[in-house]
Enzyme design. Structure first.
Site, PDB file in Angstrom:
ATOM      1  N   SER A 140       0.813  -1.221   0.000  1.00  0.00           N
ATOM      2  CA  SER A 140       0.000   0.000   0.000  1.00  0.00           C
ATOM      3  C   SER A 140       0.847   1.272   0.000  1.00  0.00           C
ATOM      4  O   SER A 140       1.921   1.320   0.623  1.00  0.00           O
ATOM      5  CB  SER A 140      -0.881  -0.016   1.248  1.00  0.00           C
ATOM      6  OG  SER A 140      -1.384   1.245   1.523  1.00  0.00           O
ATOM      7  N   GLU A 142       0.288   3.667   1.707  1.00  0.00           N
ATOM      8  CA  GLU A 142       0.375   4.128   3.100  1.00  0.00           C
ATOM      9  C   GLU A 142       1.790   3.907   3.651  1.00  0.00           C
ATOM     10  O   GLU A 142       2.197   4.575   4.592  1.00  0.00           O
ATOM     11  CB  GLU A 142      -0.635   3.384   3.972  1.00  0.00           C
ATOM     12  CG  GLU A 142      -2.082   3.762   3.722  1.00  0.00           C
ATOM     13  CD  GLU A 142      -2.476   5.116   4.315  1.00  0.00           C
ATOM     14  OE1 GLU A 142      -1.956   5.468   5.379  1.00  0.00           O
ATOM     15  OE2 GLU A 142      -3.307   5.804   3.693  1.00  0.00           O
ATOM     16  N   TYR A 164      -1.370   0.113  10.448  1.00  0.00           N
ATOM     17  CA  TYR A 164      -1.719  -0.497   9.154  1.00  0.00           C
ATOM     18  C   TYR A 164      -0.503  -0.449   8.222  1.00  0.00           C
ATOM     19  O   TYR A 164      -0.104  -1.466   7.639  1.00  0.00           O
ATOM     20  CB  TYR A 164      -2.907   0.242   8.531  1.00  0.00           C
ATOM     21  CG  TYR A 164      -3.186  -0.150   7.091  1.00  0.00           C
ATOM     22  CD1 TYR A 164      -3.918  -1.296   6.802  1.00  0.00           C
ATOM     23  CD2 TYR A 164      -2.717   0.618   6.023  1.00  0.00           C
ATOM     24  CE1 TYR A 164      -4.179  -1.669   5.476  1.00  0.00           C
ATOM     25  CE2 TYR A 164      -2.965   0.258   4.706  1.00  0.00           C
ATOM     26  CZ  TYR A 164      -3.696  -0.885   4.433  1.00  0.00           C
ATOM     27  OH  TYR A 164      -3.935  -1.250   3.127  1.00  0.00           O
TER      28      TYR A 164
HETATM   29  P1  NDP Z   1     -11.384  -4.969   1.653  1.00  0.00           P
HETATM   30  O1  NDP Z   1     -11.368  -4.416   3.043  1.00  0.00           O
HETATM   31  O2  NDP Z   1     -12.560  -4.673   0.783  1.00  0.00           O
HETATM   32  O3  NDP Z   1     -11.246  -6.576   1.758  1.00  0.00           O
HETATM   33  C1  NDP Z   1     -10.422  -7.198   2.691  1.00  0.00           C
HETATM   34  C2  NDP Z   1     -10.644  -8.705   2.629  1.00  0.00           C
HETATM   35  O4  NDP Z   1      -9.772  -9.333   3.590  1.00  0.00           O
HETATM   36  C3  NDP Z   1     -12.066  -9.174   2.954  1.00  0.00           C
HETATM   37  O5  NDP Z   1     -12.514  -9.986   1.879  1.00  0.00           O
HETATM   38  C4  NDP Z   1     -11.910 -10.027   4.222  1.00  0.00           C
HETATM   39  O6  NDP Z   1     -12.723 -11.189   4.132  1.00  0.00           O
HETATM   40  C5  NDP Z   1     -10.454 -10.453   4.158  1.00  0.00           C
HETATM   41  N1  NDP Z   1      -9.878 -10.783   5.482  1.00  0.00           N
HETATM   42  C6  NDP Z   1      -9.819  -9.992   6.567  1.00  0.00           C
HETATM   43  N2  NDP Z   1      -9.216 -10.656   7.579  1.00  0.00           N
HETATM   44  C7  NDP Z   1      -8.871 -11.892   7.111  1.00  0.00           C
HETATM   45  C8  NDP Z   1      -8.211 -13.038   7.655  1.00  0.00           C
HETATM   46  N3  NDP Z   1      -7.767 -13.055   8.918  1.00  0.00           N
HETATM   47  N4  NDP Z   1      -8.029 -14.127   6.879  1.00  0.00           N
HETATM   48  C9  NDP Z   1      -8.479 -14.144   5.601  1.00  0.00           C
HETATM   49  N5  NDP Z   1      -9.129 -13.103   5.032  1.00  0.00           N
HETATM   50  C10 NDP Z   1      -9.311 -11.982   5.769  1.00  0.00           C
HETATM   51  O7  NDP Z   1     -10.028  -4.528   0.952  1.00  0.00           O
HETATM   52  P2  NDP Z   1      -9.773  -4.029  -0.573  1.00  0.00           P
HETATM   53  O8  NDP Z   1     -10.374  -5.006  -1.499  1.00  0.00           O
HETATM   54  O9  NDP Z   1     -10.109  -2.602  -0.686  1.00  0.00           O
HETATM   55  O10 NDP Z   1      -8.190  -4.124  -0.652  1.00  0.00           O
HETATM   56  C11 NDP Z   1      -7.527  -5.344  -1.013  1.00  0.00           C
HETATM   57  C12 NDP Z   1      -6.120  -5.335  -0.463  1.00  0.00           C
HETATM   58  O11 NDP Z   1      -5.400  -4.235  -1.008  1.00  0.00           O
HETATM   59  C13 NDP Z   1      -6.037  -5.190   1.044  1.00  0.00           C
HETATM   60  O12 NDP Z   1      -4.939  -5.952   1.473  1.00  0.00           O
HETATM   61  C14 NDP Z   1      -5.755  -3.714   1.251  1.00  0.00           C
HETATM   62  O13 NDP Z   1      -5.094  -3.473   2.464  1.00  0.00           O
HETATM   63  C15 NDP Z   1      -4.876  -3.422   0.043  1.00  0.00           C
HETATM   64  N6  NDP Z   1      -4.888  -2.055  -0.447  1.00  0.00           N
HETATM   65  C16 NDP Z   1      -6.085  -1.461  -0.752  1.00  0.00           C
HETATM   66  C17 NDP Z   1      -6.110  -0.168  -1.237  1.00  0.00           C
HETATM   67  C18 NDP Z   1      -7.412   0.492  -1.614  1.00  0.00           C
HETATM   68  O14 NDP Z   1      -7.412   1.702  -1.871  1.00  0.00           O
HETATM   69  N7  NDP Z   1      -8.502  -0.227  -1.698  1.00  0.00           N
HETATM   70  C19 NDP Z   1      -4.855   0.605  -1.429  1.00  0.00           C
HETATM   71  C20 NDP Z   1      -3.657  -0.167  -1.164  1.00  0.00           C
HETATM   72  C21 NDP Z   1      -3.685  -1.441  -0.679  1.00  0.00           C
HETATM   73  P3  NDP Z   1     -13.781 -11.572   5.242  1.00  0.00           P
HETATM   74  O15 NDP Z   1     -14.775 -10.454   5.283  1.00  0.00           O
HETATM   75  O16 NDP Z   1     -14.353 -12.870   4.815  1.00  0.00           O
HETATM   76  O17 NDP Z   1     -12.994 -11.672   6.525  1.00  0.00           O
END
Ligand code: NDP
Length: 350
Positions: A140, A142, A164
């Site tokens: 990220s 961040e 984070y």
């Molecule tokens: P979301 O918050 O929409 O999705 C996060 C996902 O992680 C959910 O599907 C959740 O599934 C899953 N998750 C959480 N905890 C666990 C766990 N312990 N084990 C397995 N799965 C888990 O994120 P985004 O789609 O927006 O982002 C995708 C990735 O990209 C993330 O890693 C984020 O940090 C990173 N990112 C995003 C940016 C953005 O602007 N969107 C920018 C830069 C990086 P469930 O609900 O089933 O737990």
């Protein structure tokens, strides 16, 4: 016999179809990536946590029945190895995360368990099971924190400012370590903010757009926000997930910044949105007393509340996308204005 048939079915070479695992498939990027990979004829296996998967995004993209969902926590090496034994994956996309920066201040331990250790568990499983599996890590912007560089590239010094960002930086470095030490095709995409109609409502862009639409419909309360002068490089998730895939198709693994190269403030997002929604409004006051007022009846649409200021906020982000342009042929197509229109048009339909 059944076991033999099952193992033949799971073996990619039978159909010459690639098999991908997406952790975090129920999230914004996971859903778009799954749709994209299905379009490329991949077998897509996605993981969820909790009792039942949250299917609303996958249903919205009409792919909930086209993928295989498995319960798996990325903090469990046993659960990870079980899935890696069951399928012969070509690619693993690690998108699972506690992805809220503000929540990471409230719960730094869980954030690091999922975001930092989760990546390590996956890489260890790849090392043990099959070093040919290609690995994508969701890094990220961040991680750059309040960088002194106006544009941030793959070479910019990281200065994380939140639990984070620190968790993501661990995952970023451990991905590089496994690439360099164990010769695993492991890449990190340093993605800058990206939005879409699938973005969670708790993210500020969604909160603003939903709040303005509700205000327009005379339903909404005053929207309370933190620092609206922060600037972000904002892109469209649907385009960004394609770059994740491209990173795994290159000859040599590496890290890539994916961004638009342009930065906009939250205040600009608000102004473009009110304009598009035809809300006649003007800004009054300064600093903490700044308010957006509805001209016809003086109702306050937006006010600033100190409660929403982050302990350590990042002022501005802007990506240098030269490397991705050169090696991935990355070219952002959706302008900031167009992105806001996409978000508003989708929300209006709800
Ligand atoms: P979301 O918050 O929409 O999705 C996060 C996902 O992680 C959910 O599907 C959740 O599934 C899953 N998750 C959480 N905890 C666990 C766990 N312990 N084990 C397995 N799965 C888990 O994120 P985004 O789609 O927006 O982002 C995708 C990735 O990209 C993330 O890693 C984020 O940090 C990173 N990112 C995003 C940016 C953005 O602007 N969107 C920018 C830069 C990086 P469930 O609900 O089933 O737990």
């Amino acid at each position: 016999m059944f076991k033999l048939l099952k193992s033949l079915y799971n073996h990619k070479n039978i159909y010459m179809r690639k098999i991908a695992l997406i952790t975090g498939i129920t999230g914004q990027d996971g859903a778009y990536l799954a749709k994209f990979l299905k379009g490329k004829n991949y077998r897509v296996i996605g993981t969820y946590t909790g009792h039942k998967p949250n299917l609303f995004r996958l249903k919205k993209l009409n792919i909930s029945k086209k993928i295989i969902l498995k319960k798996m926590n990325i903090n469990s090496s046993i659960q990870i190895l079980k899935i890696l034994k069951r399928y012969n994956f070509d690619e693993i996309y690690n998108l699972a995360a506690q992805s809220y920066v503000d929540k990471s201040f409230e719960n730094p331990i869980n954030t690091n368990k999922v975001n930092a250790l989760g990546a390590l568990y996956l890489l260890e499983a790849i090392k043990k099971r099959d070093k040919k599996i290609k690995f994508y890590q969701a890094s990220s912007s961040e991680m750059f924190g309040n960088s002194k560089n106006i544009f941030q590239s793959e070479k910019t010094k990281f200065e994380p400012q939140s639990p984070y960002a620190i968790s993501k930086l661990f995952a970023h470095y451990i991905t590089r370590h496994y690439r360099e030490t164990y010769n695993i095709f492991a890449v990190s995409g340093i993605l800058f903010n990206h939005e879409s109609p699938l973005r969670d409502e708790n993210f500020v862009s969604s909160k603003i757009i939903k709040g303005l639409i509700d205000f327009k419909k005379n339903k909404g309360k005053t929207i309370e926000l933190g620092n609206i002068n922060i600037k972000r490089d904002w892109g469209y998730s649907k385009e960004y997930v394609v770059q994740m895939w491209k990173m795994l198709q290159t000859k040599k693994p590496g890290d890539y910044v994916i961004a638009t190269g342009k930065s906009h403030s939250l205040k600009e997002l608000i102004d473009i949105s009110t304009n598009y929604l035809n809300i006649k409004a003007k800004w009054k006051g300064k600093g903490i007393n700044l308010k957006l007022v509805n001209i016809p009846d003086n109702r306050i649409i937006i006010r600033i509340n100190k409660k929403y200021f982050r302990p350590n906020d990042i002022y501005s982000t802007k990506g240098n996308i030269s490397k991705a342009k050169k090696f991935l042929k990355w070219k952002p197509k959706t302008s900031f204005k167009k992105l806001i229109k996409i978000l508003i048009n989708d929300k209006i339909k709800e």
